[in-house]
Motif scaffolding. Structure first.
Motif, short mmCIF file in Angstrom:
data_model
loop_
_atom_site.label_atom_id
_atom_site.label_comp_id
_atom_site.label_asym_id
_atom_site.label_seq_id
_atom_site.Cartn_x
_atom_site.Cartn_y
_atom_site.Cartn_z
N ALA A 9 59.45 41.23 63.76
CA ALA A 9 58.54 42.17 63.13
C ALA A 9 57.22 41.50 62.77
O ALA A 9 57.16 40.28 62.57
CB ALA A 9 59.18 42.77 61.87
N ARG A 10 56.17 42.32 62.70
CA ARG A 10 54.89 41.88 62.16
C ARG A 10 54.70 42.62 60.84
O ARG A 10 54.50 43.83 60.82
CB ARG A 10 53.75 42.23 63.11
CG ARG A 10 52.37 41.71 62.66
CD ARG A 10 51.25 42.25 63.53
NE ARG A 10 51.06 43.69 63.34
CZ ARG A 10 51.37 44.62 64.24
NH1 ARG A 10 51.89 44.26 65.40
NH2 ARG A 10 51.17 45.90 63.99
N LEU A 15 58.93 45.18 65.93
CA LEU A 15 58.49 45.16 67.32
C LEU A 15 59.65 45.17 68.31
O LEU A 15 59.53 45.68 69.42
CB LEU A 15 57.62 43.92 67.56
CG LEU A 15 56.38 43.79 66.65
CD1 LEU A 15 55.65 42.49 66.93
CD2 LEU A 15 55.45 44.98 66.84
N TYR A 91 54.53 37.14 74.65
CA TYR A 91 53.55 38.18 74.35
C TYR A 91 52.22 37.67 73.80
O TYR A 91 51.25 38.43 73.74
CB TYR A 91 54.16 39.19 73.38
CG TYR A 91 55.41 39.84 73.93
CD1 TYR A 91 55.34 40.75 74.97
CD2 TYR A 91 56.67 39.52 73.43
CE1 TYR A 91 56.49 41.34 75.49
CE2 TYR A 91 57.82 40.10 73.93
CZ TYR A 91 57.72 41.00 74.97
OH TYR A 91 58.86 41.57 75.48
N VAL A 95 51.07 40.31 69.93
CA VAL A 95 51.96 40.57 68.79
C VAL A 95 51.17 40.99 67.55
O VAL A 95 51.71 41.65 66.66
CB VAL A 95 52.80 39.32 68.46
CG1 VAL A 95 53.64 38.91 69.66
CG2 VAL A 95 51.93 38.16 68.01
N ALA A 98 50.27 45.01 68.43
CA ALA A 98 51.25 45.91 69.05
C ALA A 98 51.77 46.93 68.04
O ALA A 98 51.90 46.64 66.85
CB ALA A 98 52.40 45.11 69.63
N HIS A 99 52.07 48.13 68.53
CA HIS A 99 52.63 49.16 67.66
C HIS A 99 54.15 48.99 67.58
O HIS A 99 54.75 48.17 68.29
CB HIS A 99 52.27 50.56 68.18
CG HIS A 99 52.71 50.81 69.60
ND1 HIS A 99 53.99 51.14 69.94
CD2 HIS A 99 52.00 50.76 70.76
CE1 HIS A 99 54.09 51.30 71.25
NE2 HIS A 99 52.88 51.07 71.78
N ALA A 100 54.77 49.77 66.72
CA ALA A 100 56.21 49.63 66.46
C ALA A 100 57.02 49.79 67.75
O ALA A 100 56.77 50.69 68.56
CB ALA A 100 56.66 50.66 65.43
N TYR A 101 57.95 48.90 67.96
CA TYR A 101 58.89 48.89 69.09
C TYR A 101 58.19 48.75 70.45
O TYR A 101 58.76 49.11 71.48
CB TYR A 101 59.76 50.16 69.09
CG TYR A 101 60.75 50.18 67.95
CD1 TYR A 101 61.94 49.48 68.02
CD2 TYR A 101 60.47 50.90 66.79
CE1 TYR A 101 62.83 49.48 66.96
CE2 TYR A 101 61.36 50.92 65.72
CZ TYR A 101 62.54 50.20 65.82
OH TYR A 101 63.41 50.21 64.77
N ALA A 102 56.99 48.19 70.45
CA ALA A 102 56.26 48.04 71.71
C ALA A 102 56.98 47.10 72.67
O ALA A 102 56.90 47.26 73.89
CB ALA A 102 54.85 47.53 71.43
N ASN A 104 60.36 46.43 72.48
CA ASN A 104 61.81 46.58 72.30
C ASN A 104 62.57 46.70 73.62
O ASN A 104 63.64 46.11 73.78
CB ASN A 104 62.10 47.80 71.43
CG ASN A 104 63.54 47.83 70.96
OD1 ASN A 104 63.98 46.97 70.22
ND2 ASN A 104 64.29 48.83 71.44
#
Length: 237
Positions: A9-10, A15, A91, A95, A98-102, A104
């Motif tokens: 996560a960020r 992520l 990445y 990082v 990036a948006h959520a779950y980009a 995943n």
């Protein structure tokens, strides 16, 4: 399986994540992400029931995993360091925006593979011992999760017992192989002893037939052979 859940996560933006079993660890992990104080790099562990959430935050990127308490600290933090390096190498600067779950779809497979490796492969812990325990990990104190979460926010951890059964099966197979090896060696020793005693008995009978006058000598020889055989068996055992 020692590792049941992991995420990258960020801040509080997840992520990528992966869960090896049916559990609500994801909800608890999000609570931890929101409650961790400050923005500095940190290594911290929080316990709940028989499981521990290990957290490593470096340069704004947080890697978290949930492991069985028997996994200790060295292996979980080696896993987190491994995941952090793989994620940044894959990445790069993406990082930070990036948006959520980009990531995943792609990186959840990496999480799954590495969780399996660090859970079951004995070489994982052997490599960690050769590298030496990270200095940061030596100072990590395992705190109860209540210290980071408010009582009202705390969720009960629910874990599918199937994951624990898989780990127990792996340990049982290892113990079974060790037991079979022990029984095999015991049978070899017993067979050797029986053969030796049979040899002594045949020698005694033949000696008696050859000379009845040397009965005392035969007894002495038999006694000596028996004593030597017992001593050999004891030394082998």
């Amino acid at each position: 399986m020692a590792f049941l859940y992991a995420l990258v996560a960020r801040g509080s933006v997840v992520l990528a994540e992966f869960s090896a079993t049916s559990t609500n660890a994801s909800a608890i992990a999000r609570q931890i992400l929101e409650k961790i104080p400050g923005n500095a790099d940190t290594h911290v562990s929080y316990s709940q029931d028989r499981y521990i959430f290990h957290v490593k935050r470096t340069d704004g990127l947080t890697v978290l995993c949930m492991a069985d308490e028997n996994a200790g600290r060295r292996t979980p933090f080696a896993f987190l360091e491994d995941i952090h390096q793989r994620f940044v190498r894959t990445y790069g600067r993406a990082v930070h925006s990036a948006h959520a779950y980009a990531m995943n779809d792609e990186f959840s497979r990496v999480l799954s593979q590495q969780m399996e490796y660090y859970s079951n492969d004995p070489n994982a812990d052997r490599i960690n011992r050769l590298k030496g325990e990270m200095s940061q990990v030596r100072n990590v104190m395992i705190e109860n999760i209540d210290k980071v979460l408010d009582r009202g926010d705390r969720l009960e951890l629910l874990v599918d017992k199937t994951a624990n059964m898989q780990g127990n099966t792996f340990r049982f197979r290892k113990q079974a192989r060790r037991f079979r090896s022990t029984v095999w060696w015991r049978n070899v020793k017993l067979t050797f002893l029986c053969c030796k005693l049979s040899q002594i008995l045949l020698y005694a009978i033949s000696s008696t037939w050859l000379s009845r006058m040397s009965a005392l000598f035969v007894v002495l020889v038999v006694t000596r052979e028996v004593v030597q055989t017992v001593l050999v068996y004891l030394s082998i055992a």
